[in-house]
Design a protein around this motif. Structure first.
Motif, PDB file in Angstrom:
ATOM      1  N   UNK A 427      68.558  14.823  41.589  1.00 31.76           N
ATOM      2  CA  UNK A 427      68.745  16.267  41.835  1.00 31.76           C
ATOM      3  C   UNK A 427      67.537  16.875  42.544  1.00 31.76           C
ATOM      4  N   UNK A 428      66.348  16.407  42.141  1.00 36.74           N
ATOM      5  CA  UNK A 428      65.139  16.920  42.810  1.00 36.74           C
ATOM      6  C   UNK A 428      65.175  16.560  44.293  1.00 36.74           C
ATOM      7  N   UNK A 429      65.526  15.301  44.548  1.00 36.13           N
ATOM      8  CA  UNK A 429      65.567  14.830  45.934  1.00 36.13           C
ATOM      9  C   UNK A 429      66.617  15.623  46.725  1.00 36.13           C
ATOM     10  N   UNK A 430      67.741  15.872  46.075  1.00 42.22           N
ATOM     11  CA  UNK A 430      68.814  16.632  46.737  1.00 42.22           C
ATOM     12  C   UNK A 430      68.306  18.031  47.138  1.00 42.22           C
ATOM     13  N   UNK A 431      67.577  18.669  46.199  1.00 44.79           N
ATOM     14  CA  UNK A 431      67.064  20.016  46.475  1.00 44.79           C
ATOM     15  C   UNK A 431      66.034  19.978  47.603  1.00 44.79           C
ATOM     16  N   UNK A 432      65.201  18.950  47.592  1.00 43.21           N
ATOM     17  CA  UNK A 432      64.184  18.846  48.658  1.00 43.21           C
ATOM     18  C   UNK A 432      64.887  18.645  50.004  1.00 43.21           C
ATOM     19  N   UNK A 433      65.969  17.868  49.962  1.00 41.53           N
ATOM     20  CA  UNK A 433      66.706  17.650  51.226  1.00 41.53           C
ATOM     21  C   UNK A 433      67.291  18.972  51.739  1.00 41.53           C
ATOM     22  N   UNK A 434      67.742  19.810  50.799  1.00 45.84           N
ATOM     23  CA  UNK A 434      68.302  21.109  51.232  1.00 45.84           C
ATOM     24  C   UNK A 434      67.225  21.918  51.941  1.00 45.84           C
ATOM     25  N   UNK A 435      66.014  21.847  51.422  1.00 49.58           N
ATOM     26  CA  UNK A 435      64.927  22.574  52.073  1.00 49.58           C
ATOM     27  C   UNK A 435      64.576  21.910  53.402  1.00 49.58           C
ATOM     28  N   UNK A 436      64.652  20.584  53.406  1.00 45.84           N
ATOM     29  CA  UNK A 436      64.331  19.861  54.636  1.00 45.84           C
ATOM     30  C   UNK A 436      65.306  20.250  55.757  1.00 45.84           C
ATOM     31  N   UNK A 437      66.538  20.576  55.357  1.00 41.01           N
ATOM     32  CA  UNK A 437      67.528  21.000  56.358  1.00 41.01           C
ATOM     33  C   UNK A 437      67.076  22.306  57.013  1.00 41.01           C
ATOM     34  N   UNK A 438      66.384  23.151  56.241  1.00 40.23           N
ATOM     35  CA  UNK A 438      65.851  24.394  56.816  1.00 40.23           C
ATOM     36  C   UNK A 438      64.813  24.041  57.890  1.00 40.23           C
ATOM     37  N   UNK A 439      63.997  23.037  57.595  1.00 44.15           N
ATOM     38  CA  UNK A 439      62.987  22.607  58.579  1.00 44.15           C
ATOM     39  C   UNK A 439      63.666  22.007  59.822  1.00 44.15           C
ATOM     40  N   UNK A 440      64.751  21.259  59.585  1.00 40.97           N
ATOM     41  CA  UNK A 440      65.485  20.686  60.727  1.00 40.97           C
ATOM     42  C   UNK A 440      65.943  21.792  61.664  1.00 40.97           C
ATOM     43  N   UNK A 441      66.501  22.854  61.032  1.00 39.59           N
ATOM     44  CA  UNK A 441      67.015  23.967  61.835  1.00 39.59           C
ATOM     45  C   UNK A 441      65.876  24.629  62.614  1.00 39.59           C
ATOM     46  N   UNK A 527      55.075  23.383  59.782  1.00 44.83           N
ATOM     47  CA  UNK A 527      54.640  24.220  58.651  1.00 44.83           C
ATOM     48  C   UNK A 527      55.309  25.583  58.808  1.00 44.83           C
ATOM     49  N   UNK A 528      55.975  26.008  57.739  1.00 45.86           N
ATOM     50  CA  UNK A 528      56.636  27.308  57.768  1.00 45.86           C
ATOM     51  C   UNK A 528      55.748  28.316  57.040  1.00 45.86           C
ATOM     52  N   UNK A 529      55.355  29.354  57.739  1.00 49.46           N
ATOM     53  CA  UNK A 529      54.444  30.364  57.174  1.00 49.46           C
ATOM     54  C   UNK A 529      55.148  31.694  56.993  1.00 49.46           C
ATOM     55  N   UNK A 530      54.655  32.465  56.021  1.00 48.85           N
ATOM     56  CA  UNK A 530      54.935  33.901  56.031  1.00 48.85           C
ATOM     57  C   UNK A 530      53.566  34.561  56.131  1.00 48.85           C
ATOM     58  N   UNK A 531      53.393  35.384  57.144  1.00 49.92           N
ATOM     59  CA  UNK A 531      52.124  36.089  57.285  1.00 49.92           C
ATOM     60  C   UNK A 531      52.300  37.526  56.806  1.00 49.92           C
TER      61      UNK A 531
END
Ligand code: SF4
Length: 804
Positions: A427-441, A527-531
């Motif tokens: 489940x942890x890996x699945x959640x990390x993959x969901x975030x990784x999809x954000x990076x892919x986009x 790297x995704x930032x919020x400034x």
């Protein structure tokens, strides 16, 4: 206790009522950092399951009732975890989580948790009164975090018994209130015997004291810009102490550096020695207080936290510690060592017993480190906040609210955990993959629209981010419980680190206004930032909950700028600008123009700067401080400086406070001349004194403008849009602030004399030199800009000699 008293009205929650029991006062600490998260998740889980199965089930059911008792009216409110609204009766549930072995959980008895039952029964009492005496049945649900099991315990609701207990609690609270009143009177009387006089009378200090006292009386805030040597610490602390004793308030004195805390302690100690009726405590971070071999706050691995609450009660150490007028970290640490109890947790348990707290900004402003035990409620009206060197809060505020997520960290977590069979890891890996999809986009967005750009501003996909975070958090909670159950020790656990980074990011991502800009750095895997460009809403929201906030600094100029970025509300904020207590004739200031200190010209200008330094220190022997905007520039000039008559001391990156103190002692005690080369904004340029002969001159090379980078340029664009002052807000004001701080190391007392040389063409520009404090000059705008600096400086020293 978050009990509010207004004349004879007492406002409190059911939880406060239970906590008002003397035995329960000590039971507030959570030994595991994630304990709150685990408990909340367990509660939600049980509530969601109930809601799914029973249509009549309501969660977080609010109840409110008022009761007259003796001369007081008690207004009690609370939220019941679960209520079944049946035709002729109500059934209510209180859900609590425990961490027990399966065997312990099977055999536990409800009598072990009397406060849980008590809370439940008060809810029943209130509910019955709210619904005309309707029948109420009560159930306590205990959820064991280690095996996800729950047990339901019916609790007998006997109204007259509960009422009797309730009156006892009311009685106890009234006794406490009366005791407090009595204590207050006693303290006020004792206060009259305290001598608050200062060693020397300084007009500026007196002015500041009056302004602080007025702000406290008016319940308003005060921003004070007062040059070094004014005696700001005493000027803020003394009136605050008087007011706190008279009005039963508490003081939180926060600083950005530990060295400043020592000054507060030194100022406070003589008053405590005279019998000042207040208790003070200095707070230190848990890592620094830690006694365990590894910093891992877990019952299974740290003997100092194991059965902490029980052992704390048995040890009875709190009254002993509270007996000291000033509780210092070393004392807490040695007590913790002697009783094998975590010192940081002890300091948390002492919070409710002290009147003056000294600590870092983080305890008030960092969303991840704020002292929730003190500031859980929205109103901090019992507290006076003093912010030392408040100009630093601007940067800190932005740091707190500028999180980032690195894809590299994600990829490493994926490769470490993807082969693991357990469902938790899957489940942890699945959640990390969901975030990784954000990076892919994001990567695709970059390739499509910003090809060849390292950075680009993006719109956060909050829905996807939120989903990924919720998935991750749900799995992470099970992971934590798994760690507890299997006694798995993972110091600096990357999954935990990632969870906290992700949580911080998700929280900030919710702020949807122009002050927060999300951008992507396509390098290093991404790297995704919020400034955060403007922390004023966030900081101001906290500031305005205090009774008063006194923000002081030697350089709170321009004050409009600091009032704006720190979020001080205009209608509640007074301002005070003080002159230096020392005459401007004690200082000679020269600007050496025609040298470019711009980044591209530094190779060319370094030999010229080295030459100026050599000449200045030749004019009069002694100790000089040279401040640079960066270590690189310092090193470059040092290359050209070569051998000089003075002993050179160079600040190095990462130098500790102990290293600094060693150098300060050298400057103080050793004969001969020294040349200390340091960076602005570092350990030698702020919060440190160079009294008397420790420094007879300061040379500043260039304004310390923040480095031009993508994030800074976002700030500039934001303020250009907001008020047309992007360059000033993003670069010039912070850069000149560091210059003024550095120069402030000179002239710390009435007998100090010295020279200040500002090198660089920017200093000759009015946009910069208009920011130099007026008290530096005899007449307004009296800036000496000359390449013939040697003559000016020689004349200054000669005049001094002939006058002495
Ligand atoms: S002693 Fe150290 S490891 Fe143990 S609980 Fe305290 S801070 Fe954490």
């Amino acid at each position: 206790m978050a009990i509010r008293i207004e004349q004879n009205n007492i406002f409190l929650s059911v939880r406060d009522l239970v906590k008002s029991s003397p035995a329960a006062e000590f039971l507030t600490s959570f030994p595991l950092p994630q304990r709150g998260l685990l408990g909340k998740n367990a509660q939600t889980k049980v509530q969601q399951a109930r809601q799914k199965h029973y249509g009549l089930f309501h969660t977080e059911f609010t109840v409110k009732q008022s009761y007259r008792y003796r001369n007081y009216t008690f207004h009690i409110h609370g939220r019941i975890d679960g209520v079944y609204q049946l035709k002729h009766r109500y059934e209510i549930e209180e859900i609590k989580s425990v961490i027990l072995t399966p065997a312990q959980f099977r055999t536990l008895r409800i009598e072990h948790y009397p406060h849980f039952s008590e809370q439940l029964l008060y809810y029943a009492y209130l509910l019955q009164d709210a619904f005309n005496g309707i029948e109420v049945r009560t159930f306590l649900i205990l959820f064991n975090l280690t095996n996800n099991k729950e047990r339901t315990f019916p609790v007998v609701f006997n109204r007259s018994q509960v009422e009797q207990r309730l009156w006892q609690r009311f009685s106890h609270i009234i006794e406490q209130i009366e005791f407090e009143k009595h204590r207050l009177k006693k303290r006020q009387k004792l206060l009259q015997s305290i001598d608050f006089s200062l060693p020397e009378k300084r007009e500026q200090q007196e002015t500041m004291m009056h302004a602080v006292a007025k702000a406290l009386r008016d319940k308003s805030h005060l921003m004070v810009s007062a040059p070094t040597g004014t005696g700001k610490t005493a000027a803020a602390l003394f009136p605050a102490i008087r007011y706190a004793v008279e009005q039963n308030k508490k003081i939180f004195f926060i600083t950005s550096k530990n060295s400043q805390q020592a000054v507060v302690a030194q100022t406070l100690q003589p008053l405590l020695d005279q019998g000042l009726p207040l208790k003070a405590m200095m707070l230190t971070a848990s890592e620094k207080m830690c006694l365990n071999d590894v910093y891992f706050c877990h019952e299974a691995y740290c003997p100092y936290i194991k059965k902490y609450k029980e052992r704390l009660l048995q040890s009875n150490i709190l009254p002993g510690l509270v007996n000291n007028s000033f509780i210092r970290p070393e004392q807490i640490k040695s007590t913790g060592r002697a009783h094998e109890l975590c010192p940081f947790e002890i300091s948390m348990d002492l919070l409710n017993y002290v009147d003056v707290l000294i600590g870092d900004y983080n305890y008030v402003f960092d969303p991840a480190a704020q002292l929730r035990r003190l500031f859980a409620a929205r109103d901090y009206g019992d507290w006076i906040l003093i912010i030392d060197e408040a100009h630093n809060l601007y940067d800190r505020g932005m740091q707190y609210l500028s999180p980032y997520l690195e894809r590299r960290q994600l990829l490493s977590l994926l490769s470490e955990n993807k082969g693991k069979k357990s469902k938790i890891y899957r489940d942890l890996v699945q959640a990390i993959r969901s975030l990784d999809a954000v990076f892919d986009a994001l990567q695709q967005e970059g390739e499509l629209h910003f090809a060849g750009h390292q950075y680009f501003v993006t719109q956060l996909d909050n829905e996807k981010l939120n989903d990924a975070f919720q998935q991750f958090e749900a799995a992470f909670v099970r992971y934590l419980i798994h760690k507890i159950r299997t006694r798995k020790l993972i110091p600096d656990d990357p999954l935990e680190d990632f969870y906290y980074a992700f949580r911080r990011f998700s929280r900030v991502a919710r702020y949807q206004d122009a002050a927060f800009v999300a951008y992507y750095n396509a390098q290093d895997e991404g790297i995704l930032h919020i400034q955060c460009c403007d922390p004023s809403n966030y900081l101001g929201g906290i500031i305005d909950r205090f009774h008063s906030v006194i923000a002081m600094s030697a350089t709170l100029d321009p004050m409009d700028f600091y009032a704006d970025v720190l979020g001080f509300p205009d209608e509640r904020t007074a301002r005070l600008q003080l002159d230096s207590p020392f005459p401007p004739e004690h200082r000679k200031l020269v600007i050496v123009p025609d040298i470019s200190t711009r980044y591209k010209d530094r190779q060319k200008s370094a030999p010229q700067i080295a030459e100026i330094i050599k000449r200045v220190i030749q004019i009069k022997e002694g100790n000089y401080l040279v401040f640079f905007p960066s270590f690189n520039f310092l090193q470059l000039v040092n290359l050209f400086l070569g051998h000089v008559q003075s002993e050179k001391i160079l600040q190095k990156p990462g130098m500790s406070e102990a290293d600094r103190d060693e150098i300060l002692t050298k400057l103080k005690k050793e004969k001969g001349s020294h040349l200390l080369m340091a960076v602005m904004g570092g350990i030698f340029s702020e919060g440190v004194d160079f009294n008397g002969e420790m420094a007879i001159g300061v040379i500043v090379v260039s304004p310390a403008l923040p480095q031009v980078n993508y994030a800074r340029e976002l700030l500039r664009a934001y303020y250009d849009n907001k008020n047309g002052s992007g360059l000033e807000f993003a670069y010039i004001y912070p850069g000149m602030n560091k210059v003024i701080q550095s120069v402030g190391r000179l002239i710390r007392s009435a007998t100090d004399r010295g020279v200040v040389i500002l090198i660089g063409e920017r200093f000759a520009d009015e946009a910069y030199n208009i920011l130099l404090p007026e008290y530096w000059f005899k007449n307004k705008g009296d800036v000496e800009i000359t390449s013939n600096y040697t003559e000016s400086i020689s004349t200054f020293w000669k005049t001094l000699e002939s006058n002495s």
